[in-house]
Design an enzyme around this catalytic site. Structure first.
Site, PDB file in Angstrom:
ATOM      1  N   ASP A 456     -18.179   7.891 -13.374  1.00 29.99           N
ATOM      2  CA  ASP A 456     -17.228   8.332 -12.478  1.00 29.99           C
ATOM      3  C   ASP A 456     -17.791   9.006 -11.483  1.00 29.99           C
ATOM      4  O   ASP A 456     -17.150   9.352 -10.428  1.00 29.99           O
ATOM      5  CB  ASP A 456     -16.254   9.032 -13.407  1.00 29.99           C
ATOM      6  CG  ASP A 456     -16.761  10.222 -14.113  1.00 29.99           C
ATOM      7  OD1 ASP A 456     -17.977  10.078 -14.357  1.00 29.99           O
ATOM      8  OD2 ASP A 456     -16.005  10.788 -14.627  1.00 29.99           O
TER       9      ASP A 456
HETATM   10  C1  LAN Z   1     -21.068  16.569 -18.336  1.00 27.47           C
HETATM   11  C2  LAN Z   1     -20.643  16.986 -17.158  1.00 27.47           C
HETATM   12  C3  LAN Z   1     -19.631  16.026 -16.242  1.00 27.47           C
HETATM   13  C4  LAN Z   1     -18.961  15.166 -16.821  1.00 27.47           C
HETATM   14  C5  LAN Z   1     -17.879  14.012 -16.395  1.00 27.47           C
HETATM   15  C6  LAN Z   1     -18.444  13.615 -14.837  1.00 27.47           C
HETATM   16  C7  LAN Z   1     -16.855  14.808 -15.796  1.00 27.47           C
HETATM   17  C8  LAN Z   1     -17.269  13.121 -17.167  1.00 27.47           C
HETATM   18  O1  LAN Z   1     -16.289  12.380 -16.599  1.00 27.47           O
HETATM   19  C9  LAN Z   1     -18.512  12.185 -17.731  1.00 27.47           C
HETATM   20  C10 LAN Z   1     -19.414  13.013 -18.635  1.00 27.47           C
HETATM   21  C11 LAN Z   1     -20.315  14.091 -17.841  1.00 27.47           C
HETATM   22  C12 LAN Z   1     -21.217  13.657 -16.755  1.00 27.47           C
HETATM   23  C13 LAN Z   1     -20.800  15.281 -18.748  1.00 27.47           C
HETATM   24  C14 LAN Z   1     -21.113  14.747 -20.194  1.00 27.47           C
HETATM   25  C15 LAN Z   1     -21.880  15.692 -21.144  1.00 27.47           C
HETATM   26  C16 LAN Z   1     -22.593  16.990 -20.395  1.00 27.47           C
HETATM   27  C17 LAN Z   1     -23.797  16.483 -19.666  1.00 27.47           C
HETATM   28  C18 LAN Z   1     -21.434  17.631 -19.382  1.00 27.47           C
HETATM   29  C19 LAN Z   1     -20.077  18.026 -20.104  1.00 27.47           C
HETATM   30  C20 LAN Z   1     -22.109  18.866 -18.905  1.00 27.47           C
HETATM   31  C21 LAN Z   1     -22.935  19.354 -20.028  1.00 27.47           C
HETATM   32  C22 LAN Z   1     -22.989  18.128 -21.176  1.00 27.47           C
HETATM   33  C23 LAN Z   1     -24.342  18.182 -21.919  1.00 27.47           C
HETATM   34  C24 LAN Z   1     -24.220  17.005 -22.914  1.00 27.47           C
HETATM   35  C25 LAN Z   1     -24.446  19.528 -22.568  1.00 27.47           C
HETATM   36  C26 LAN Z   1     -25.769  19.432 -23.555  1.00 27.47           C
HETATM   37  C27 LAN Z   1     -25.033  19.335 -24.933  1.00 27.47           C
HETATM   38  C28 LAN Z   1     -25.496  18.326 -25.937  1.00 27.47           C
HETATM   39  C29 LAN Z   1     -24.556  18.088 -26.948  1.00 27.47           C
HETATM   40  C30 LAN Z   1     -26.828  17.578 -25.578  1.00 27.47           C
END
Ligand code: LAN
Length: 726
Positions: A456
């Site tokens: 996305d």
């Molecule tokens: C994010 C932030 C953005 C998010 C969107 C683009 C909004 C979504 O549509 C797809 C997934 C994604 C890219 C996403 C995946 C997981 C993230 C990177 C996070 C929520 C921000 C932090 C999180 C990450 C996994 C945090 C570390 C924690 C672990 C369990 C490893």
């Protein structure tokens, strides 16, 4: 030099910064955002910008704006304020806080290396932890809005002590009491046990195994880590190396003291090997399955009695080679905030503190650190650059502001930024077996340096670029060729179900969730299709076809059809869609209804759209707004927030407007709320947390309160005319 924390800590007022906040500056270099504490001399030359002041919680001195009379006036005032937060590079930034395990993970990994903390970091890191301790019990939770848990309290208590707080400080005393009431650190979940073991405050034998041998399995085996969700495997990869090496920093007086503080029983009396599965019940989101327990027992036995040394070494070397590639491919930024410090520790173990790799890591760790009015914290990613900039631009276009000369420079800045951030190359072939998804032409969530395709993020950035390039007078910075690359990436992400996941195709069976060992999160083992990601791809493909009707036309048509069918199949009986990345139903429904709108389904002609509208209208609050609690994500059922929220209200309005909902009064009352909540300078204030991941952990998206209201107001004005309402 910052004020020494030894002097300021005794106060109980953690609202007052420990450092001189007029000396912090955010530097933005092609999206690389780093905070710098500069000298008074330098501060005379490098002035604090409005954005700096805003982020630091200082007065931005933005003037009052004329009273809005129409929805577009409200939107325009909002943009007036929001545009001031754009960084010189054309992108937007924000405090990306929420999860309460990243900072602690970083502190423990760093401490494990023995490298001293830079003092301007430790002072403000301590202050942040003080400010974020639970007001009643003094503990910490999994995320900033959660209840105190053993996980949050153990690791953040440890972090604050490692950063320099004395054990008899009132904050430490209170947190420790809470930890002991909760049963002490023996019940800390898996990752907590690992981090504690790295600093010598837990025994490695008390941990469930993370065998790097798994990486040596043939790819066709369903349990092979390459099939896991990218973040999960990225965390377990370096952790498996450290676990296999049993690396712990040698004890010192501080860690010896921690051994006595963290547990409710004498450390030497604990039989760690029998506590592999001891986890505080309140911490568990995803309980162990019998399969996982059996697997852990088998692996423990294998490790203790069967594993030959040559195989151990081979698997460690192989895992390490993947660690090195992850560093090389991301210039030490790494995928995220949890794997990054773990990677640093691996490099330290293998190559020592003075190695270029460890130096590279120390340099790049900056990218994750953020300063807000509460102190210094660790962001959820190395920023939100591409994502927020794409939405900012889309909202400007949706509000019809894109042709106003006033905003030209702002849009141009964003255009240059997005052009610069498109990923130009795939990971070279020599490095291919790091299991990466195709990426040439993609956009990441944060920056090109991080460089991970997200479905996305690619879609929203492509949409923004197409929208900008359609404005008269704007250059075609991103060529059709490059747009085609982006389309290739999106098509490479198709799943048989038709839905789109986040970073990769779904690679493993859903039974892999049986092996979810992290205990505190749900749905972390594999990718899933999401209405949010799927809609983003659908809309981007529709936009793309308007500028290039020929390229892979049949496939695109079929992809859109399958994707929309998937979205339809994901609707619940009550008419709603459940979100995974925003809170929660209101977020996903905004996306799903946009997809349906694009294929011509609306309130007039579609029963399922009417059902969706009825669901949303039913949730409208007395004051005309909508408010959804993060508990919606945790429980999978809509839970009202105690108060209506600007962001949820905007999402619901956008959803209903996309649906072609006919009850104007409902919409008007929502618009009214957006106006009421706006400050005189155009700003909206921060309310509840907006985002989520893995069901249980919340994360904030502070810029949502700007661009989603602007978009909603713009859509309303487009639909009903920009009438004078006030
Ligand atoms: C994010 C932030 C953005 C998010 C969107 C683009 C909004 C979504 O549509 C797809 C997934 C994604 C890219 C996403 C995946 C997981 C993230 C990177 C996070 C929520 C921000 C932090 C999180 C990450 C996994 C945090 C570390 C924690 C672990 C369990 C490893």
């Amino acid at each position: 030099k910052p004020v020494s924390y030894a002097k300021v800590l005794p106060t109980s007022d953690y609202k007052t910064p420990f450092t001189d906040y007029t000396r912090w500056r955010l530097k933005d270099d092609h999206g690389r955002q780093t905070w710098h504490y500069i000298s008074e001399e330098e501060a005379k030359k490098w002035k604090q910008s409005t954005a700096d002041k805003y982020f630091l919680g200082l007065d931005t001195e933005q003037p009052d704006l004329p009273n809005p009379k129409t929805p577009l006036d409200v939107a325009s005032n909002g943009l007036e304020f929001f545009s001031k937060l754009q960084l010189p590079g054309g992108n937007w930034a924000c405090d990306y806080s929420g999860p309460m395990f990243q900072l602690a993970g970083f502190v423990m990994c760093w401490y494990s290396t023995g490298i001293p903390f830079p003092e301007e970091w430790s002072t403000e890191l301590i202050r942040y932890l003080c400010n974020r301790a639970h007001p009643e019990d003094g503990g910490w939770g999994l995320h900033t809005e959660g209840e105190s848990s053993v996980f949050g309290t153990t690791i953040n208590y440890t972090a604050i002590r490692l950063l320099g707080m004395e054990a008899d400080h009132p904050v430490a005393v209170k947190a420790r009491e809470t930890l002991h009431k909760l049963g002490g650190a023996l019940g800390v979940p898996h990752w907590g046990k690992a981090w504690l073991a790295m600093i010598g405050c837990f025994e490695w034998e008390g941990m469930n195994p993370i065998p790097p041998e798994l990486w040596l399995l043939p790819d066709w085996i369903p349990l092979h880590p390459y099939r896991w969700w990218i973040h999960t495997r990225a965390v377990y990869l370096p952790m498996s190396y450290i676990w296999s090496k049993r690396h712990s920093r040698p004890l010192n007086p501080l860690t010896r003291a921690l051994r006595t503080e963290l547990f409710t029983q004498p450390y030497s009396s604990i039989k760690f090997a029998s506590h592999r599965n001891t986890v505080a019940p309140a911490d568990i989101y995803h309980p162990h399955t019998l399969v996982l327990d059996a697997f852990n027992t088998a692996c423990t036995f294998w490790r203790n009695w069967l594993l030959p040394n040559w195989l151990k070494k081979w698997s460690e070397d192989y895992a390490y080679s993947l660690v090195v590639r992850e560093d090389e491919n991301t210039l030490y930024v790494n995928l995220g905030p949890v794997n990054n410090p773990l990677q640093m520790l691996c490099r330290y173990i293998a190559e020592g503190p003075d190695s270029p790799a460890v130096k590279g890591h120390i340099d790049r760790l900056h990218d994750y650190l953020w300063v807000n009015e509460e102190g210094m914290l660790m962001n959820g990613t190395n920023g939100v650059q591409v994502w927020d900039t794409s939405f900012a631009i889309q909202s400007v276009v949706d509000a019809g502001f894109s042709t106003q000369p006033k905003w030209k420079k702002m849009i141009q800045g964003a255009h240059n930024f997005l052009e610069d951030q498109q990923i130009a190359e795939d990971i070279s072939n020599a490095k291919q077996n790091c299991y990466r998804q195709q990426r040439k032409g993609a956009w990441a969530f944060s920056t090109r340096d991080q460089g991970y395709t997200v479905s996305d993020c690619t879609a929203e950035a492509l949409k923004a670029v197409i929208q900008i390039q359609a404005i008269p007078g704007f250059k075609q910075l991103v060529s059709i060729e490059r747009m085609r690359d982006a389309v290739d990436v999106m098509l490479s992400l198709r799943n048989p179900s038709g839905g789109f996941a986040s970073y990769e195709c779904i690679r493993g069976p859903k039974q892999l969730e049986w092996f979810n060992a992290a205990e505190v999160f749900g749905r972390i083992m594999i990718e899933y299709a999401y209405p949010e990601c799927t809609t983003a791809v659908v809309t981007a493909l529709v936009y793309f076809q308007k500028v290039d009707a020929e390229y892979r036309a049949e496939e695109i048509k079929k992809t859109i059809r399958n994707a929309v069918n998937w979205i339809i199949s994901a609707q619940r009986k009550d008419g709603s869609w459940e979100g995974s990345w925003g809170i929660c139903f209101s977020y996903a429904m905004m996306f799903a209804l946009e997809s349906l709108h694009l294929v011509g389904e609306n309130y007039q002609n579609s029963e399922r759209v009417r059902r969706a509208c009825a669901f949303l209208v039913d949730k409208q609050m007395e004051d005309g707004g909508w408010g959804e609690s993060y508990m919606s994500c945790v429980t999978g059922k809509w839970v009202d927030h105690e108060k209506s929220q600007v962001v949820n209200t905007s999402w619901c309005l956008i959803a209903l407007l996309n649906a072609g909902y006919e009850g104007k009064d409902v919409l008007k009352r929502g618009i009214e709320l957006l106006k009421q909540r706006q400050q005189k300078n155009g700003e909206w204030k921060q309310e509840g947390i907006e985002g989520v991941f893995n069901k249980s952990c919340m994360i904030t998206y502070p810029n949502y309160k700007f661009f989603f209201p602007i978009k909603a107001l713009g859509m309303y004005a487009k639909r009903f005319g920009n009438e004078e309402l006030w």
